[in-house]
Design a protein around this motif. Structure first.
Motif, PDB file in Angstrom:
ATOM      1  N   UNK A 158       0.829  -1.206   0.000  1.00 47.44           N
ATOM      2  CA  UNK A 158       0.000   0.000   0.000  1.00 47.44           C
ATOM      3  C   UNK A 158       0.865   1.258   0.000  1.00 47.44           C
ATOM      4  N   UNK A 159       1.904   1.277   0.822  1.00 53.21           N
ATOM      5  CA  UNK A 159       2.763   2.458   0.917  1.00 53.21           C
ATOM      6  C   UNK A 159       3.553   2.669  -0.368  1.00 53.21           C
ATOM      7  N   UNK A 160       4.053   1.590  -0.947  1.00 50.53           N
ATOM      8  CA  UNK A 160       4.833   1.709  -2.175  1.00 50.53           C
ATOM      9  C   UNK A 160       3.955   2.144  -3.336  1.00 50.53           C
ATOM     10  N   UNK A 167      10.238   1.506  -4.077  1.00 51.92           N
ATOM     11  CA  UNK A 167      10.129   0.051  -4.092  1.00 51.92           C
ATOM     12  C   UNK A 167      11.464  -0.647  -3.879  1.00 51.92           C
ATOM     13  N   UNK A 168      12.531  -0.143  -4.445  1.00 55.71           N
ATOM     14  CA  UNK A 168      13.793  -0.886  -4.462  1.00 55.71           C
ATOM     15  C   UNK A 168      14.797  -0.388  -3.440  1.00 55.71           C
ATOM     16  N   UNK A 169      14.334   0.215  -2.376  1.00 59.15           N
ATOM     17  CA  UNK A 169      15.239   0.775  -1.366  1.00 59.15           C
ATOM     18  C   UNK A 169      15.170  -0.027  -0.065  1.00 59.15           C
ATOM     19  N   UNK A 170      16.325  -0.193   0.618  1.00 60.99           N
ATOM     20  CA  UNK A 170      16.277  -0.797   1.966  1.00 60.99           C
ATOM     21  C   UNK A 170      15.638   0.174   2.947  1.00 60.99           C
ATOM     22  N   UNK A 171      15.278  -0.327   4.100  1.00 65.91           N
ATOM     23  CA  UNK A 171      14.621   0.498   5.116  1.00 65.91           C
ATOM     24  C   UNK A 171      15.331   0.322   6.455  1.00 65.91           C
ATOM     25  N   UNK A 216       8.315   6.942  19.807  1.00 72.18           N
ATOM     26  CA  UNK A 216       8.099   7.421  18.445  1.00 72.18           C
ATOM     27  C   UNK A 216       8.964   6.606  17.483  1.00 72.18           C
ATOM     28  N   UNK A 217       8.461   6.438  16.265  1.00 73.26           N
ATOM     29  CA  UNK A 217       9.134   5.583  15.282  1.00 73.26           C
ATOM     30  C   UNK A 217       9.380   6.384  14.007  1.00 73.26           C
ATOM     31  N   UNK A 218      10.584   6.284  13.474  1.00 73.38           N
ATOM     32  CA  UNK A 218      10.925   6.921  12.201  1.00 73.38           C
ATOM     33  C   UNK A 218      11.508   5.871  11.271  1.00 73.38           C
ATOM     34  N   UNK A 219      10.943   5.759  10.070  1.00 74.37           N
ATOM     35  CA  UNK A 219      11.443   4.837   9.048  1.00 74.37           C
ATOM     36  C   UNK A 219      12.017   5.655   7.907  1.00 74.37           C
ATOM     37  N   UNK A 220      13.182   5.277   7.428  1.00 76.27           N
ATOM     38  CA  UNK A 220      13.802   5.993   6.320  1.00 76.27           C
ATOM     39  C   UNK A 220      14.355   5.013   5.299  1.00 76.27           C
ATOM     40  N   UNK A 221      14.417   5.466   4.065  1.00 76.18           N
ATOM     41  CA  UNK A 221      15.019   4.657   3.010  1.00 76.18           C
ATOM     42  C   UNK A 221      16.534   4.734   3.130  1.00 76.18           C
ATOM     43  N   UNK A 249      11.009  -2.799   2.262  1.00 77.57           N
ATOM     44  CA  UNK A 249      10.081  -2.219   3.227  1.00 77.57           C
ATOM     45  C   UNK A 249       9.262  -3.287   3.941  1.00 77.57           C
ATOM     46  N   UNK A 250       8.933  -4.372   3.260  1.00 78.24           N
ATOM     47  CA  UNK A 250       8.093  -5.411   3.863  1.00 78.24           C
ATOM     48  C   UNK A 250       8.754  -6.036   5.087  1.00 78.24           C
TER      49      UNK A 250
END
Length: 385
Positions: A158-160, A167-171, A216-221, A249-250
């Motif tokens: 959904x996010x992608x 799509x092709x980035x690590x997280x 708090x949570x922060x996700x980055x590529x 991301x999954x």
């Protein structure tokens, strides 16, 4: 938009007065049930979703765009406009909109106006959050991020697909846990504002975030963002944990679990500093998986009595320094005779033998576990991990 409507409805119910929320160009964003005084301007605004140019000009002349806080605006019979109370809605000093109350039948009390003004930051945050979502409504983004951290299989897709993450980035996931502040709505709002400011500055990292009741949570590529920047953006002292990067991301839930554990460890072990990476936690990485009840039986009585704290601190330092009496004496500034006396007392009270390698290992791990559970609170942060 659902969040804004809920906030508007709840505020109107709390104040016992209908209200209307407009954006900064005075387009109607949300409004409560209109069960009080009503004029033609309010009715037309709701029907047409915007205010007429004549009314906008009148209200601008009354100072609504420049006022730092709530103000009363006069009525304009020639425009069909009743007196109003206007509460400007701002975020990071930027004007985002207005809360409007009709100031008649009866007029609003100063106490009610102050209560409405106190709610404006939450409204501003919700308005700003709405504008951040790229092709995805903010409440849907939050739901998707929450699902992602719970390991739900469709959340990443959904996010992608919505363009919120490449799509092709690590997280990489980072968790910030307040050190001293008690969790409440004010803290949650402050953390939310801090993370939104970080997201604005780090748009190239495709950041996502979520604020839960106590962290708090922060996700980055790609790799994690600077922990110093995150510390500076958040309004309270925090312990930051950083999970290992995952290839897609999954798999973010795994990085989140690690980051949360790392934040908990560094919050409880001051010697680790303000920030801890899961990969660098050493023995604490393994201890987070163990029950804190599994302690060396001889330590139970010592942990429960504050008079034994110096003995425990001496033992921990001695074990941290690989059983070196010379290094321990130097670290604690303790005479060698006093050191040997304390270690002998530990052996007697804990019914153990420090010459036994298995006993030393069990005691050492038990002290670290007791730190994590809060049962052992040494006065100095001399330990290593």
């Amino acid at each position: 938009m659902a969040d804004l409507q809920r906030i508007v409805d709840e505020l109107a119910a709390r104040l016992g007065r209908p209200l209307l929320l407009e954006d900064r160009v005075q387009r109607v964003v949300a409004y409560s049930e209109q069960n009080g005084a009503m004029d033609d301007i309010r009715r037309d605004s709701i029907l047409r979703r915007h205010t007429t140019p004549e009314v906008r000009q009148w209200l601008r002349a009354a100072g609504v765009h420049d006022s730092p806080g709530a103000l009363r605006t006069p009525g304009a019979p020639h425009l069909g406009l009743l007196p109003r109370v206007c509460v400007p809605v701002r975020h990071s000093d930027g004007l985002l909109g207005f809360l409007w109350f009709i100031d008649a039948e009866p007029a609003m009390s100063d106490e009610r106006i102050a209560e409405a003004a106190a709610a404006a930051p939450a409204v501003g945050l919700a308005l700003f959050h709405e504008s951040l979502a790229v092709g995805l409504a903010s409440h849907r983004e939050l739901e998707a991020v929450n699902g992602l951290l719970l390991g739900e299989p469709d959340a990443a897709r959904q996010l992608i697909e919505a363009g919120a993450f490449p799509q092709a980035q690590p997280v990489t996931v980072q968790v910030a846990r307040p050190r001293d502040a008690e969790p409440d709505d004010a803290l949650r709002l402050a953390l939310e504002q801090g993370l939104l400011a970080v997201r604005r500055r780090l748009s190239g990292h495709h950041p996502l975030h979520l604020v839960r009741y106590d962290h708090a949570v922060l996700l980055t590529a790609g790799p994690p963002v600077s922990a110093d920047e995150l510390h500076a953006a958040l309004p309270v002292p925090v312990a930051i944990g950083i999970g290992r990067a995952r290839p897609e991301l999954a798999q973010a839930a795994g990085s989140y679990r690690e980051a949360r554990h790392a934040a908990e460890v560094t919050a409880r072990v001051p010697g680790l500093g303000r920030t801890a990476e899961w990969a660098r936690l050493g023995v604490y990485r393994m201890l987070t998986q163990l029950p804190d009840q599994e302690l060396h039986p001889g330590l139970e009585g010592l942990l429960g009595d504050v008079q034994y704290l110096p003995l425990l601190e001496t033992l921990e330092t001695y074990l941290d320094l690989a059983g070196s009496a010379v290094a321990t004496s130097r670290a604690l500034r303790l005479h060698r005779t006093s050191l040997y006396y304390r270690l002998q007392r530990v052996e007697e009270l804990a019914r153990t033998d420090l010459k036994d390698g298995g006993e030393r290992l069990a005691l050492h791990l038990s002290l670290k576990l007791a730190r994590l559970s809060g049962r052992y609170l040494p006065r100095d942060s001399h330990i290593s991990s």
